[in-house]
Design a protein around this motif. Structure first.
Motif, PDB file in Angstrom:
ATOM      1  N   GLU A 106      84.713  99.773 -34.278  1.00 33.36           N
ATOM      2  CA  GLU A 106      84.836 101.202 -34.518  1.00 33.36           C
ATOM      3  C   GLU A 106      85.622 101.908 -33.411  1.00 33.36           C
ATOM      4  O   GLU A 106      86.283 102.914 -33.645  1.00 33.36           O
ATOM      5  N   VAL A 107      85.572 101.363 -32.203  1.00 30.42           N
ATOM      6  CA  VAL A 107      86.374 101.910 -31.103  1.00 30.42           C
ATOM      7  C   VAL A 107      87.817 101.442 -31.226  1.00 30.42           C
ATOM      8  O   VAL A 107      88.759 102.222 -31.082  1.00 30.42           O
ATOM      9  N   HIS A 108      88.002 100.155 -31.511  1.00 28.71           N
ATOM     10  CA  HIS A 108      89.352  99.604 -31.672  1.00 28.71           C
ATOM     11  C   HIS A 108      90.109 100.347 -32.762  1.00 28.71           C
ATOM     12  O   HIS A 108      91.302 100.646 -32.613  1.00 28.71           O
ATOM     13  N   ASP A 109      89.437 100.637 -33.858  1.00 33.60           N
ATOM     14  CA  ASP A 109      90.085 101.278 -35.000  1.00 33.60           C
ATOM     15  C   ASP A 109      89.965 102.802 -34.960  1.00 33.60           C
ATOM     16  O   ASP A 109      90.430 103.481 -35.880  1.00 33.60           O
ATOM     17  N   GLY A 110      89.338 103.321 -33.915  1.00 33.86           N
ATOM     18  CA  GLY A 110      89.113 104.757 -33.821  1.00 33.86           C
ATOM     19  C   GLY A 110      90.257 105.493 -33.136  1.00 33.86           C
ATOM     20  O   GLY A 110      91.418 105.069 -33.170  1.00 33.86           O
ATOM     21  N   ASP A 150      87.808 106.197 -23.510  1.00 36.71           N
ATOM     22  CA  ASP A 150      86.424 106.335 -23.035  1.00 36.71           C
ATOM     23  C   ASP A 150      85.802 104.962 -22.789  1.00 36.71           C
ATOM     24  O   ASP A 150      85.083 104.754 -21.801  1.00 36.71           O
ATOM     25  N   PHE A 151      86.066 104.015 -23.704  1.00 43.72           N
ATOM     26  CA  PHE A 151      85.583 102.643 -23.526  1.00 43.72           C
ATOM     27  C   PHE A 151      86.158 102.046 -22.242  1.00 43.72           C
ATOM     28  O   PHE A 151      85.437 101.416 -21.456  1.00 43.72           O
ATOM     29  N   CYS A 152      87.454 102.242 -22.020  1.00 43.28           N
ATOM     30  CA  CYS A 152      88.106 101.723 -20.810  1.00 43.28           C
ATOM     31  C   CYS A 152      87.493 102.322 -19.547  1.00 43.28           C
ATOM     32  O   CYS A 152      87.322 101.627 -18.537  1.00 43.28           O
ATOM     33  N   GLU A 153      87.165 103.599 -19.599  1.00 45.05           N
ATOM     34  CA  GLU A 153      86.530 104.251 -18.450  1.00 45.05           C
ATOM     35  C   GLU A 153      85.153 103.641 -18.181  1.00 45.05           C
ATOM     36  O   GLU A 153      84.811 103.346 -17.029  1.00 45.05           O
TER      37      GLU A 153
END
Length: 251
Positions: free
Chosen positions: A200-204, A211-214
């Protein structure tokens, strides 16, 4: 004797040197180099009795997928990856063309029991993987790469970009692109960490991804120009990002 010119041999060196270092992190889950090595042995123990020249991987991106890749490599086979979302006809064609008669799936890697380490059958001149490109004819074409080539590339990557323990590489590419190989193996063969976002993050949105990277302290991103363009457009860059790799004629 472990061959340091194989992918598994190089990985196992780091598993011995830094067993408690984080190898792969997902949202809410992580595994150390020791744990990833143990998972690879557990997966390999399920098919080790028979020697396969090539083994298919049709799996969602995550810790189990990375462990399965290492299991196949340690067994001496080549892995042939395919995204589960591909049409079944395309997956069948790829596996048939590569001579695959055994495929590892997500279900195969669930409920793994503890397993004793098994002998490393990988060779430096052995085929590591077969990646299928789209092909100019419309039919996928397989590209064959040997173990020593990947190890040499990991060495060159380290000399050029100084990747080291403490670095965190975003795993963003699909498995059939060579960027995926760069994301995974220049990381694990140099003692660093892979960060795999959930689907859901990859495709978001870009905001979701940044935010995930942070949250996971990503220091390296290797991506297509459109990702770089979005980062520039929205002025979103992970605070710890030190290396951004991209390529393509649009640059």
């Amino acid at each position: 004797m472990i061959d340091r010119k194989t992918i598994y041999g190089r990985f196992s060196r780091w598993a011995a040197l830094r067993p408690d270092a984080v190898a792969v992190v997902e949202e809410g889950c992580l595994v150390t180099y020791r744990e990833l090595d143990s998972m690879a042995n557990a997966i390999m123990s399920k098919f080790y009795e028979k020697e396969y020249p090539a083994i298919g991987l049709v799996m969602s991106h995550g810790i189990e997928m990375i462990a399965a890749m290492l299991a196949v490599l340690k067994s001496g086979a080549a892995y042939v990856p395919a995204e589960p979302s591909l049409p079944q006809e395309r997956i069948d064609y790829m596996m048939r063309t590569a001579g695959v008669d055994f495929i590892i799936t997500d279900e195969y890697c669930r409920n793994l029991p503890e397993a004793q380490p098994l002998a490393d059958r990988s060779r430096s001149d052995g085929v590591a993987y077969i990646l299928f490109t789209s092909g100019t004819s419309g039919r996928p074409k397989g590209v064959v790469v040997e173990n020593h080539s990947v190890v040499n590339y990991a060495d060159a990557f380290e000399r050029e970009f100084h990747v080291a323990p403490g670095d965190v590489m975003l795993q963003y590419s699909i498995c059939s692109f060579d960027i995926f190989v760069e994301e995974v193996f220049t990381t694990l063969l140099n003692g660093a960490t892979i960060a795999i976002p959930p689907k859901e993050v990859h495709d978001g949105t870009l905001s979701d991804l940044m935010d995930f990277c942070e949250r996971h302290g990503v220091t390296e991103i290797s991506g297509f120009p459109y990702l770089l363009a979005d980062m520039n457009r929205y002025h979103r860059y992970p605070a710890k990002l030190r290396l951004l790799i991209s390529g393509g004629d649009v640059l």
